[in-house]
Design an enzyme around this catalytic site. Sequence first.
Site, PDB file in Angstrom:
ATOM      1  N   ASP A  38       9.415   2.963   2.009  1.00 51.68           N
ATOM      2  CA  ASP A  38       8.203   3.717   2.329  1.00 51.68           C
ATOM      3  C   ASP A  38       7.939   3.540   3.823  1.00 51.68           C
ATOM      4  O   ASP A  38       7.380   2.545   4.263  1.00 51.68           O
ATOM      5  CB  ASP A  38       7.018   3.221   1.496  1.00 51.68           C
ATOM      6  CG  ASP A  38       5.739   4.013   1.806  1.00 51.68           C
ATOM      7  OD1 ASP A  38       5.708   4.733   2.821  1.00 51.68           O
ATOM      8  OD2 ASP A  38       4.761   3.876   1.033  1.00 51.68           O
ATOM      9  N   PHE A  93       0.861  -1.183   0.000  1.00 52.76           N
ATOM     10  CA  PHE A  93       0.000   0.000   0.000  1.00 52.76           C
ATOM     11  C   PHE A  93       0.894   1.227   0.000  1.00 52.76           C
ATOM     12  O   PHE A  93       1.643   1.456   0.945  1.00 52.76           O
ATOM     13  CB  PHE A  93      -0.943   0.051   1.213  1.00 52.76           C
ATOM     14  CG  PHE A  93      -1.839   1.264   1.154  1.00 52.76           C
ATOM     15  CD1 PHE A  93      -3.032   1.221   0.462  1.00 52.76           C
ATOM     16  CD2 PHE A  93      -1.451   2.461   1.736  1.00 52.76           C
ATOM     17  CE1 PHE A  93      -3.842   2.348   0.355  1.00 52.76           C
ATOM     18  CE2 PHE A  93      -2.254   3.601   1.632  1.00 52.76           C
ATOM     19  CZ  PHE A  93      -3.451   3.539   0.940  1.00 52.76           C
ATOM     20  N   LYS A 106       2.449  10.901   7.258  1.00 53.75           N
ATOM     21  CA  LYS A 106       1.615  10.641   8.428  1.00 53.75           C
ATOM     22  C   LYS A 106       2.108  11.381   9.682  1.00 53.75           C
ATOM     23  O   LYS A 106       1.840  12.552   9.816  1.00 53.75           O
ATOM     24  CB  LYS A 106       1.479   9.134   8.632  1.00 53.75           C
ATOM     25  CG  LYS A 106       0.619   8.505   7.518  1.00 53.75           C
ATOM     26  CD  LYS A 106       0.002   7.177   7.869  1.00 53.75           C
ATOM     27  CE  LYS A 106      -1.061   6.795   6.832  1.00 53.75           C
ATOM     28  NZ  LYS A 106      -0.632   5.827   5.836  1.00 53.75           N
TER      29      LYS A 106
HETATM   30  C1  LIG Z   1      -0.851   5.972   4.366  1.00 51.10           C
HETATM   31  C2  LIG Z   1       0.251   5.489   3.507  1.00 51.10           C
HETATM   32  C3  LIG Z   1       0.559   6.119   2.279  1.00 51.10           C
HETATM   33  C4  LIG Z   1      -0.273   7.234   1.717  1.00 51.10           C
HETATM   34  O1  LIG Z   1      -0.340   8.350   2.535  1.00 51.10           O
HETATM   35  P1  LIG Z   1      -1.483   9.461   2.296  1.00 51.10           P
HETATM   36  O2  LIG Z   1      -1.088  10.590   3.190  1.00 51.10           O
HETATM   37  O3  LIG Z   1      -2.792   8.840   2.686  1.00 51.10           O
HETATM   38  O4  LIG Z   1      -1.461   9.808   0.848  1.00 51.10           O
HETATM   39  C5  LIG Z   1       1.657   5.658   1.581  1.00 51.10           C
HETATM   40  N1  LIG Z   1       2.402   4.626   2.027  1.00 51.10           N
HETATM   41  C6  LIG Z   1       2.125   4.000   3.182  1.00 51.10           C
HETATM   42  C7  LIG Z   1       2.998   2.883   3.636  1.00 51.10           C
HETATM   43  C8  LIG Z   1       1.031   4.386   3.951  1.00 51.10           C
HETATM   44  O5  LIG Z   1       0.733   3.733   5.080  1.00 51.10           O
END
Ligand SMILES: *Cc1c(COP(=O)(O)O)cnc(C)c1O
Length: 395
Positions: free
Chosen positions: A220, A135, A249
Site C-alpha cells: 500500500d 491504516f 493520493k
Molecule cells: C490515505 C490512505 C488510504 C486511503 O485513501 P483514501 O483516498 O482516503 O480512501 C489507504 N492507505 C494508505 C496507506 C493511506 O495513507
Amino acid sequence: MTAAHEVHVAHNYHPLPVTIATGDGAWVTDSEGKRYLDMLSGYSALNFGHLNSELVQAAQDQLARLTLTSRAFYNDQLGPFTDALAALCKKDLVLPMNTGAEAVETGIKVARAWGYRVKGIAADRAKIIVAEGNFHGRTTTIVGFSDDPQAHNDFGPYAPGFVAVPYGDADAIEAAIDDDTAAILIEPIQGEGGVVLPPEGYLRRIRELATARNVLFIADEIQSGLGRVGETFACDREGVVPDVYLLGKALGGGILPVSAVVANEDVLGVIRPGEHGSTFGGNPLAATVGLKVVELLQSGRFQERSRQLGEHLRAGLEKLDGITAIRSAGLWAGVDIDPSRGTGREVAERLLARGVLAKDTHGQTLRIAPPLVIRATELDWALEQLAQALTPSAR
Ligand SMILES: *Cc1c(COP(=O)(O)O)cnc(C)c1O
C-alpha cells in the site's frame, strides 16, 4: 484567523481553525488574506504543490474536451495513462479506481480471486496478513482489521479473513503464513501510524517470503509512493518490487481522486469483465491528470528534491529541543513531541498561529509532509516556526 462555521458538516473531522481560500505551490491563503506554508500537503495528495501549473493545464485542456464516459465505452485518455503508469511500476496491468480505500478493496478482491483461481485455496478460506498499526482507509472491511479504536470501534461486525501481526516483524509474518494465505498487505512505511519505518531488510524479507511461500506481496503505497520518500516508491528504498502496488493520493495531482492497482497479468488478470468496476474509475479527466503525474515523476526531479530536501529537513529537526523522536524518509517526517512541550495538537495550533500548517497524529506525533516543490529557505523558515512552537512560553 477565524474558522468557517461549517454548521451542516458532519463531525467526522476536527479541523484546525483556519479557512483556506486559495493555494499556490507550497502556500495557501485563508479567507482573510493570511498566508500559510502547507506542511501537510493533503496527506501527500499534493506532492506536486497546490495548482501545479502543468497539472492544472492538463486538467483544463481535458475539461474542454471530455470528462466522463463510464467504462461501458473506451476513452482516448485511459490507454496512455495506464501505459505510462504500468511502465513507471514495471508491471503489465493497471486497474483504475478513485479513492485509496477503493484501491485497497480492489487489492483485497484481486488477492482473494488469485488465491482461489491460481493458488487453489479452498472456497472462502483465503487469508490476508496485515500489520498492527496499519491504516488502509475507511471502508467497513478495512476498518475491521484496523487496531486504531477510533477507526474500528462500533463499526462491526467485521469481515473475516485478516490476520494482524506486529509491524516490522518479518518472522511474525513467516509464522502466520499457511496454505490459506493469499497475500501480505503492508504499508512500506506506516503514514497515519506516525511515519513508522520498518527495520532495514523488512521489505526484502517479505519479498522473499512471498515468493517462497506463493503468497502475494501487496504494497500500500498510497501515501508513501510517488516521490514522497525520495524514490518513486518506498519499496525502492530496499530495491524491492511487490506483486501489487496500491496507489492513490498524489496520483490525482491534488486535483481529483485517482487511485490504481498495478500488477502483472498473472495476478491482476484474474479479474474478468463484470467482476469489478467503478462508475468514475478511469474517467478521461482523471486519466489525463494521472498521466501528467506519471510524466512529472518520470523526470526524477521530484524524487531528487525529496531526497535532498529530506536530508535538510532531518538535519534541521535534529537541532530542535523538545522532540523525543524523529522518524523520516525523504520529505516525510513523524516528530514525537516531548509532552512537557504540549500535545501534538497544541504544537500544531501554535504552528498555525505562526503561519505553518501541520497536523498531529496519535496524540504526541506531528506529521510533516510538505509539497515536494517547497524550497530549502521555506523549509528553514518552517523549522524556525517549529522551534518557537516547541517553546510553550513563546506561544
Ligand atoms: C490515505 C490512505 C488510504 C486511503 O485513501 P483514501 O483516498 O482516503 O480512501 C489507504 N492507505 C494508505 C496507506 C493511506 O495513507
